[in-house]
Design a protein around this motif. Structure first.
Motif, short mmCIF file in Angstrom:
data_model
loop_
_atom_site.label_atom_id
_atom_site.label_comp_id
_atom_site.label_asym_id
_atom_site.label_seq_id
_atom_site.Cartn_x
_atom_site.Cartn_y
_atom_site.Cartn_z
N HIS A 272 -5.40 16.09 -18.66
CA HIS A 272 -4.86 16.91 -17.49
C HIS A 272 -4.59 16.12 -16.20
N LEU A 273 -5.25 15.32 -15.89
CA LEU A 273 -5.31 14.71 -14.50
C LEU A 273 -4.59 13.64 -14.58
N LEU A 274 -4.43 12.69 -15.88
CA LEU A 274 -3.17 11.93 -15.88
C LEU A 274 -1.91 12.58 -16.07
N ALA A 275 -1.60 13.78 -16.69
CA ALA A 275 -0.32 14.27 -16.53
C ALA A 275 0.06 14.62 -15.32
N VAL A 276 -0.78 15.32 -14.40
CA VAL A 276 -0.37 15.50 -12.97
C VAL A 276 0.19 14.26 -12.33
N LEU A 277 -0.59 13.06 -12.62
CA LEU A 277 0.03 12.00 -11.70
C LEU A 277 1.31 11.57 -12.41
N VAL A 278 1.51 11.14 -13.79
CA VAL A 278 2.67 10.73 -14.18
C VAL A 278 3.84 11.78 -13.93
N LEU A 279 3.74 13.07 -13.89
CA LEU A 279 4.75 14.16 -13.65
C LEU A 279 5.23 13.77 -12.29
N ARG A 280 4.24 13.63 -11.45
CA ARG A 280 4.57 13.66 -9.94
C ARG A 280 5.24 12.10 -9.84
N LEU A 281 4.85 11.06 -10.35
CA LEU A 281 5.50 9.87 -10.33
C LEU A 281 6.89 9.98 -10.87
N ALA A 282 7.20 10.78 -12.05
CA ALA A 282 8.31 10.91 -12.41
C ALA A 282 9.45 11.65 -11.77
N HIS A 283 8.90 12.52 -10.87
CA HIS A 283 9.85 13.37 -10.28
C HIS A 283 9.43 13.42 -8.69
N PRO B 200 0.84 -1.25 -0.04
CA PRO B 200 0.03 0.03 -0.01
C PRO B 200 1.00 1.35 -0.14
N GLY B 201 0.64 2.11 -0.83
CA GLY B 201 1.30 3.47 -0.88
C GLY B 201 2.43 3.50 -1.98
N SER B 202 2.93 2.27 -2.43
CA SER B 202 3.94 2.24 -3.41
C SER B 202 3.15 2.09 -4.74
N TRP B 203 4.01 2.23 -5.79
CA TRP B 203 3.55 2.16 -7.20
C TRP B 203 4.56 1.27 -8.12
N LEU B 204 3.64 0.70 -9.06
CA LEU B 204 4.58 -0.10 -9.85
C LEU B 204 4.26 0.72 -11.25
N TRP B 205 5.13 0.97 -11.98
CA TRP B 205 5.01 1.41 -13.45
C TRP B 205 5.72 0.68 -14.59
N PRO C 12 7.24 6.22 -2.49
CA PRO C 12 7.06 7.58 -2.28
C PRO C 12 7.37 7.85 -0.77
N LEU C 13 7.68 9.02 -0.27
CA LEU C 13 7.92 9.42 0.98
C LEU C 13 6.34 9.71 1.27
N SER C 14 6.10 9.95 2.49
CA SER C 14 4.68 10.25 2.89
C SER C 14 3.96 11.41 2.18
N GLU C 15 4.89 12.56 2.06
CA GLU C 15 4.14 13.89 1.38
C GLU C 15 3.94 13.26 -0.01
N ASP C 16 4.72 12.70 -0.62
CA ASP C 16 4.67 12.47 -2.12
C ASP C 16 3.54 11.42 -2.24
N ALA D 207 0.07 13.23 -2.19
CA ALA D 207 -0.11 13.89 -3.38
C ALA D 207 -0.59 12.74 -4.56
N LEU D 208 0.08 11.64 -4.62
CA LEU D 208 -0.02 10.79 -5.59
C LEU D 208 -1.34 10.03 -5.49
N ARG D 209 -1.79 9.71 -4.33
CA ARG D 209 -3.23 9.19 -3.94
C ARG D 209 -4.10 10.13 -4.21
N LEU D 210 -4.14 11.55 -3.87
CA LEU D 210 -5.14 12.25 -4.30
C LEU D 210 -5.12 12.57 -5.91
N ALA D 211 -4.00 12.50 -6.42
CA ALA D 211 -3.93 12.53 -7.95
C ALA D 211 -4.88 11.33 -8.71
N ALA D 212 -4.66 10.30 -8.03
CA ALA D 212 -5.08 8.86 -8.58
C ALA D 212 -6.67 9.09 -8.23
#
Length: 298
Positions: A165-176, A76-81, A129-133, A136-141
């Motif tokens: 636009h919403l997908l862009a926010v998610l992938v940009l946050r994940l990539a950075h 939970p909280g981690s991501w697989l790309w 991701p760290l907790s703050e990230d 933000a990722l959970r909210l974007a998803a």
């Protein structure tokens, strides 16, 4: 959601994106429960090679997943790309709940694709991701998922633009992420990045560090120092690992004989290729093919 196509009968099936009827072409958001309901378990556990991106995150449970023959444990909280062209396999989907985002690369605008490094074959698969990230990722998803389910509330072209636009926010946050894969520290230096890109381009032509050093204007020692500092591996090991990965993909994905694969990877003979592969994997090419297709010991 997807359409399977085979390379001739026995290889790993390629999977193409097919949007559900009436939804915007190029993106889909669904729960893992939806996926289990829609796709039979025996189909899910077969290795596949999709031509679109997968983003997976969990809300509860543990999800083992194999990408390019490496096993990962998603929590939970981690991501697989998973990126187009990578070989993936769902190992056990019964012990996890979460969200799956599927999208074609051309659904996003070129600036987002470049900023999110969508074409980077070396990007990490698993990200913690760290907790703050993570928040933000959970909210974007959640926002992306809510908008996807709101089909019909807006004109289709506006709905599609919002999803983009919403997908862009998610992938940009994940990539950075602040801390990719949970490991703070400086990124790889320019020397390593130039070498890595050259290997990606020329690994089937040469496996000699000296050839890359000459082409890039460095000494072999400089390249080895750069790779050790960036990824903890010598330059020759970086080259050989890339060759092994491509060999595994070709063996798993096609029925080409070892001699033909050897030629595609720049080996002078099938015997030389088999010795190289066995030394680095502990299996012959044919034994590996049987194992990954479920016909041999795992």
């Amino acid at each position: 959601m997807v359409k399977n196509r085979h390379d001739g009968g026995h290889g790993i099936p390629e999977v193409s994106f097919a949007a559900p009827v009436g939804t915007p072409a190029g993106v889909e958001v669904l729960s893992l429960a939806d996926l289990r309901h829609r796709v039979p378990g025996e189909r899910l556990t077969v290795p596949q090679r999709p031509d679109f991106h997968h983003l997976i995150t969990l809300s509860e449970g543990i999800l083992p997943h194999t990408v390019d023959f490496t096993g990962y444990a998603l929590e939970p909280g981690s991501w697989l790309w998973i990126r187009p062209g990578q070989v993936q396999q769902w190992d056990d989907l019964t012990q996890a709940e979460g969200t799956l985002v599927l999208f074609r690369q051309d659904f996003l605008d070129p600036a987002t694709a470049a900023g999110a490094r969508l074409e980077d074959p070396h990007a990490p698969v698993l990200r913690r991701p760290l907790s703050e990230d993570a928040a933000a990722l959970r909210l974007a998803a959640e926002h992306l998922s809510s908008e996807f389910r709101a089909l019909g509330h807006l004109p289709l072209e506006i709905h599609t633009a919002a999803l983009r636009h919403l997908l862009a926010v998610l992938v940009l946050r994940l990539a950075h992420l602040t801390s990719p894969a949970g490991s703070p520290g400086p990124g790889p230096d320019a020397t390593y990045l130039r070498f890595r890109d050259a290997v990606e381009r020329d690994f089937a032509r040469t496996r000699r560090v000296e050839d890359y050093a000459e082409a890039l204007g460095y000494s072999s020692r400089t390249l080895s120092r750069a790779t050790l500092a960036s990824v903890g591996l010598g330059a020759k090991e970086v080259i050989d690992r890339r060759v092994v990965l491509e060999a595994k993909r070709l063996l798993a994905h096609s029925d080409q004989p070892a001699a033909r694969i050897a030629g595609r990877l720049g080996f002078s003979s099938a015997t030389h290729f088999s010795k190289f592969f066995h030394k680095r994997t502990g299996q012959s090419p044919i034994a590996f093919r049987e194992t990954v297709r479920g016909h041999g010991p795992r």
